[in-house]
Design an enzyme around this catalytic site. Sequence first.
Site: not given
Length: 350
Positions: A10, A213
């Site tokens: 989270a 990336k």
Amino acid sequence: MNNTIYILGAGSIGSLLAYELASLKSINNRVILLLRDKSRVNSFKDKNSTLKIDRLFEENVPHLCCQVTASEPSQLNVQSIENMIVTTKAGQTENALSKYLPYLSKNSNILFVQNGMGAVENVCGKLWPEEQNKPSIYQGVISHGCFQTAPFHFSHAGLGDLKISKVPKNPKKILPDEAAETPCEMIKSLGKSELLRLRYMNYPELLVNQCEKLVINACINPTTATLDCVNGELYNDESAKELFRCIIKECVDIFFKCIPLFKNNEEAEKILNVNRLLDRVMFVGTKVNGANSSSTRQDCLLLRETEIDAINGYVVKLAENNGFQATVNKTMMLLTKSRLGLNRCRAHAR
């Protein structure tokens, strides 16, 4: 069939994905955040089980809020997990995921969206040594910039995209039917979010984008952490630009020497071009995400372990495993670790 999507991790990216999914009418209340323990779940409930997102790239937009269900290993009351998104830090993945092994099977779909490279192969090899028991694995590469400003409150600082591919059983030898596979329903659900801007592609194409990336992160993350600055402060810095060129040149050299799929690969040669990548770092890293505070800088400020071993450290390890050296990336990795160590010493001395 249980279509609930469980999000393990989270942090900024996990919460952004949870918010976007939970905001879709087709998903409704079928998103569950998997948190570390009961105290973390209780902390989330104290915040009314609400995720808050600020979109820094949109003017006059108030806090965006969305309620999401949260759980943790001892509270989970299900027989199986069919859809999971893993956004934990690379170094924490094995420990976090192992707690949910009883719920995962060959019928499960797991999407990994993390900084760096190498963690997915290592974790899957340890948790599912037998190929026939392994879930369907998807790899994601995200370029959205997002950082935490308060508990369960995040700033979406840069609008990017989300690239996803299914990981073949043997990445070095991809079968034709694997290359043509359609995505599972969980991936299709992510595609319904206009803001995430999802692109589904084959694995060789994703690997090239994953390396792109990684190069951006290898430049931005250790530099902003070491110098303690937001991305945009490096936008017109010629010394930083020269440093980035050194990092990029070494990364590209190692990629083409050590990754077999890049041999005679025109797409890789086009995307992983040093000048092009430098432009991407300056544009995506310091302009589009100019207001962003990199995850590595945030970790150093909050005295948490960083993911630098999976970013610059991945390039160092890839080089050394193939008989080469990556001295520039090793220097950036060590500087970042020194920055964290220094911050911890200062905090302890107060």
